[in-house]
Design an enzyme around this catalytic site. Sequence first.
Site: not given
Length: 332
Positions: A146, A275, A303
């Site tokens: 991320s 996502d 995600h």
Amino acid sequence: MTDANIIKSDFTPPWWARNRHIQTIYPRFFQRRKQLITRMERVDLPDADFVNLVWGVPEKGFKPKGLMIIFHGLEGSIHSHYTNDVMAESLAKGWQPVLMHFRSCGGVLNLTARAYHSGETEDATYVLNKLKNDFPDLPRIAIGFSLGANMLLKLFGEQANQNYVDAGIAISTPFKLDECARSINSGFSQFYQKYLLKSMRNTLIAKMRSINYDALIQLKQEQVREISSFREFDEKVTAPVHGFKDADDYYRQCSAISYLKSIQTPTYILHSKDDPFMNENVVPTVNELSSKVTLELSEKGGHVGFMTGTPWRPITWFHQRIFAYAERFVKS
């Protein structure tokens, strides 16, 4: 996997986790963590601040095939599901894992007003250089999740000739920060924003009790509590604290999308179109990738999710992709 490609992923979600929010939420709140013993190492930085490294402790007699260097996501830590389990899996597969906590992450406040953000590569560069010097003979793979993925890809693009690591891996990258700030501020995705913002606000307020921010931000503690979106936080805090004109300037300078073409480090990226932290507009085109970058694109996965198996015995599918790629750089 071949370089210079966008490849279609063969990931298929199980019947119980086809929804992108289940893929995202289940491993964070419900999946049991793998057993892991860790030790902490403090690394003092040139600006009189510090970061903590978290090492996975192997069994006696362990001889690592390489070093797996991990960068967590926004407000993440060793307690995040993806970092804990990747470190445990690294040890199981013969890799020595180490995680860098960004400043003030992991439950320990840093000493300066400066924090971390999606494009802050100086601390990572310092740590990667240290690890290169400490382990010059081991293959070194860096993996970012991320925010940490965005940071790592930016670092590779900025430093095309870097020799700190042999390869990089990026999972669930927010390639375009402006798009991500917009997407996470709508619909059910606001749940994630609210959850993360609470942690961000609390950390800032805690730091404001010992550090004078008056010359940097025009906010009192009670005003910090009223910040209600990532964009507002970036406009009022991230940008002024770190020398950006405003949130748009920060997003423009720090989005990984602008650096992908310059990457000369072999890099594997795994990304899901569904996502919930972003939208399909963030996905790079093949023309935006250098020949050293492989992007595996999945229709589903959420995600940092990519779960298969059953609800009572879930399997983190992306682990196999991480270690299959990393094995390419092990010396025979």
